[in-house]
Design a protein around this motif. Structure first.
Motif, short mmCIF file in Angstrom:
data_model
loop_
_atom_site.label_atom_id
_atom_site.label_comp_id
_atom_site.label_asym_id
_atom_site.label_seq_id
_atom_site.Cartn_x
_atom_site.Cartn_y
_atom_site.Cartn_z
N ARG A 166 0.10 21.98 -54.24
CA ARG A 166 0.79 20.69 -54.17
C ARG A 166 0.31 19.93 -52.94
N HIS A 167 -0.02 18.66 -53.16
CA HIS A 167 -0.49 17.81 -52.07
C HIS A 167 0.39 16.56 -52.01
N GLU A 168 0.85 16.23 -50.80
CA GLU A 168 1.55 14.98 -50.57
C GLU A 168 0.81 14.24 -49.46
N LEU A 169 0.12 13.19 -49.82
CA LEU A 169 -0.76 12.50 -48.89
C LEU A 169 -0.20 11.11 -48.59
N PRO A 170 0.06 10.79 -47.33
CA PRO A 170 0.61 9.47 -47.00
C PRO A 170 -0.38 8.36 -47.31
N VAL A 171 0.12 7.27 -47.89
CA VAL A 171 -0.75 6.14 -48.24
C VAL A 171 -0.04 4.83 -47.91
N ASP A 172 -0.86 3.82 -47.66
CA ASP A 172 -0.36 2.46 -47.45
C ASP A 172 -0.88 1.62 -48.62
N ILE A 173 -0.04 1.44 -49.63
CA ILE A 173 -0.46 0.72 -50.84
C ILE A 173 -0.15 -0.76 -50.70
N LYS A 174 -1.17 -1.59 -50.88
CA LYS A 174 -0.98 -3.03 -50.84
C LYS A 174 -0.58 -3.52 -52.23
N THR A 175 0.54 -4.22 -52.31
CA THR A 175 1.00 -4.77 -53.59
C THR A 175 0.68 -6.25 -53.72
N THR A 176 0.25 -6.86 -52.64
CA THR A 176 -0.21 -8.25 -52.66
C THR A 176 -1.44 -8.36 -51.77
N ILE A 177 -2.28 -9.35 -52.06
CA ILE A 177 -3.49 -9.58 -51.26
C ILE A 177 -3.53 -11.06 -50.92
N SER A 178 -3.50 -11.36 -49.63
CA SER A 178 -3.45 -12.77 -49.23
C SER A 178 -4.84 -13.35 -48.92
N LYS A 179 -5.80 -12.49 -48.57
CA LYS A 179 -7.13 -13.00 -48.23
C LYS A 179 -8.18 -11.99 -48.68
N PRO A 180 -9.44 -12.41 -48.80
CA PRO A 180 -10.49 -11.51 -49.26
C PRO A 180 -10.63 -10.26 -48.39
N ILE A 181 -10.92 -9.14 -49.03
CA ILE A 181 -11.12 -7.86 -48.34
C ILE A 181 -12.55 -7.40 -48.61
N HIS A 182 -13.25 -7.02 -47.59
CA HIS A 182 -14.65 -6.62 -47.73
C HIS A 182 -14.73 -5.11 -47.98
N LEU A 183 -15.12 -4.76 -49.20
CA LEU A 183 -15.22 -3.36 -49.61
C LEU A 183 -16.66 -3.03 -49.99
N ASP A 184 -17.08 -1.82 -49.66
CA ASP A 184 -18.38 -1.35 -50.14
C ASP A 184 -18.30 -0.97 -51.61
N TRP A 185 -17.18 -0.35 -51.98
CA TRP A 185 -16.93 0.04 -53.37
C TRP A 185 -15.51 -0.35 -53.75
N LEU A 186 -15.34 -0.82 -54.98
CA LEU A 186 -14.02 -0.98 -55.58
C LEU A 186 -14.00 -0.11 -56.82
N ILE A 187 -13.07 0.85 -56.86
CA ILE A 187 -12.92 1.74 -58.01
C ILE A 187 -11.68 1.30 -58.77
N ILE A 188 -11.88 0.84 -59.99
CA ILE A 188 -10.79 0.27 -60.79
C ILE A 188 -10.29 1.33 -61.77
N CYS A 189 -9.03 1.70 -61.59
CA CYS A 189 -8.40 2.72 -62.44
C CYS A 189 -7.23 2.10 -63.21
N LEU A 190 -7.50 1.01 -63.88
CA LEU A 190 -6.49 0.30 -64.66
C LEU A 190 -6.72 0.54 -66.15
N LYS A 191 -5.64 0.51 -66.91
CA LYS A 191 -5.77 0.54 -68.36
C LYS A 191 -6.10 -0.88 -68.85
N GLU A 192 -6.63 -0.93 -70.07
CA GLU A 192 -7.13 -2.20 -70.59
C GLU A 192 -6.09 -3.31 -70.53
N HIS A 193 -4.85 -3.01 -70.89
CA HIS A 193 -3.82 -4.05 -70.95
C HIS A 193 -3.32 -4.46 -69.56
#
Length: 290
Positions: free
Chosen positions: A50-77
């Motif tokens: 069992r792993h419990e890893l602390p995370v800071d999840i952003k639920t809104t984005i106000s300005k552009p974020i510079h990422l090397d990779w974006l991994i999208i794990c969304l369902k089609e809908h």
């Protein structure tokens, strides 16, 4: 000295949690999390631990974020609700990995970046929600991707993890095989609101074969190279499943969540019409489960 690469994970459900955990095994990755639902920890059961890893999840984005990779794990809908996020998360240099069921995974993102910046990914990582909000990953994750330099660069993100990346020359065929299998199993389980227990019935085995064969005809018309033995191979695999096995579609339906109908049976019906192939069973499923 290697600098850290900034990786965003969009969608922190079952697959997003599994992918994030594997990425965290590489200390050269700096992770950023984005989701419509906030959580304070990633909760995962992997290899019995069992792993419990602390995370800071952003639920809104106000300005552009510079990422090397974006991994999208969304369902089609879920893409419709995320469309306002893409311009802020995708910059000209950002490489994108799309992990979801279905076909034509690049299409929703071509308005935001170039085709050669997007890597389509098919995942094999059975994961179910367990007690106390933990996702339980039932086997070592495997990602199947088209063979390319982009795929090799993506593979480096998972250095030191146990996740396997298979680069294949014929990604279309592999995608169609996965789609035919998951659409057939998921649809029949949802229609009967039951687990693989239903396939004790010879009638349900017959229905599985008919739906699989119908879907394969569309796959072949679309250019997939599927062997005539494939249906029997999948039926034999099915008969070895535990009676309690469900599917992601069944789980979502029972939890009153949208199911991946458009990405599975819906796209088969749609392409059947495009190729002038009758798909009465898939059409019926789309009507019944919509």
């Amino acid at each position: 000295m290697n600098s850290k690469q900034q990786i965003g994970v969009l969608g922190i459900g079952a697959i997003g949690t599994v992918i994030a955990y594997q990425l965290l095994q590489n200390n050269l990755n700096e992770l950023f999390y984005f989701s419509r639902t906030t959580r304070t920890h990633l909760k995962l059961i992997s290899e019995g631990h069992r792993h419990e890893l602390p995370v800071d999840i952003k639920t809104t984005i106000s300005k552009p974020i510079h990422l090397d990779w974006l991994i999208i794990c969304l369902k089609e809908h879920q893409y419709q609700n995320a469309k306002d996020w893409f311009p802020k998360l995708i910059q000209p240099h950002t490489r994108i990995a799309v992990i979801r069921n279905g076909l034509q995974l690049k299409r929703p993102l071509l308005a935001f970046t170039d085709d050669d910046h997007i890597l389509e990914c098919m995942i094999d990582a059975p994961t179910q929600l367990s007690h106390e909000g933990f996702y339980q990953n039932l086997n070592t994750p495997i990602l199947t991707v088209p063979q390319s330099d982009l795929a090799s660069a993506f593979e480096f993100c998972f250095k030191h993890s146990k996740l396997t990346i298979n680069q294949v020359e014929d990604f279309k065929t592999e995608s169609w095989k996965k789609l035919c299998e998951s659409a057939t199993l998921g649809a029949l389980l949802c229609l009967h609101n039951n687990t693989c227990h239903i396939f004790k019935s010879e009638k349900l085995q017959h229905d599985y074969r008919e739906l699989m064969n119908e879907s394969i005809q569309v796959a072949k018309a679309d250019g997939a190279l599927i062997d005539n033995r494939f249906t029997n191979q999948m039926l034999n695999k099915l008969m070895n499943y535990p009676y309690t096995k469900g599917s992601s579609m069944l789980t979502d339906m029972r939890n009153c969540k949208p199911i991946e109908l458009g990405a599975k049976n819906g796209i088969i019906s749609q392409l059947g019409k495009a190729y002038q192939i009758d798909t009465p069973i898939n059409d019926m499923i789309v009507r019944a489960l919509s």
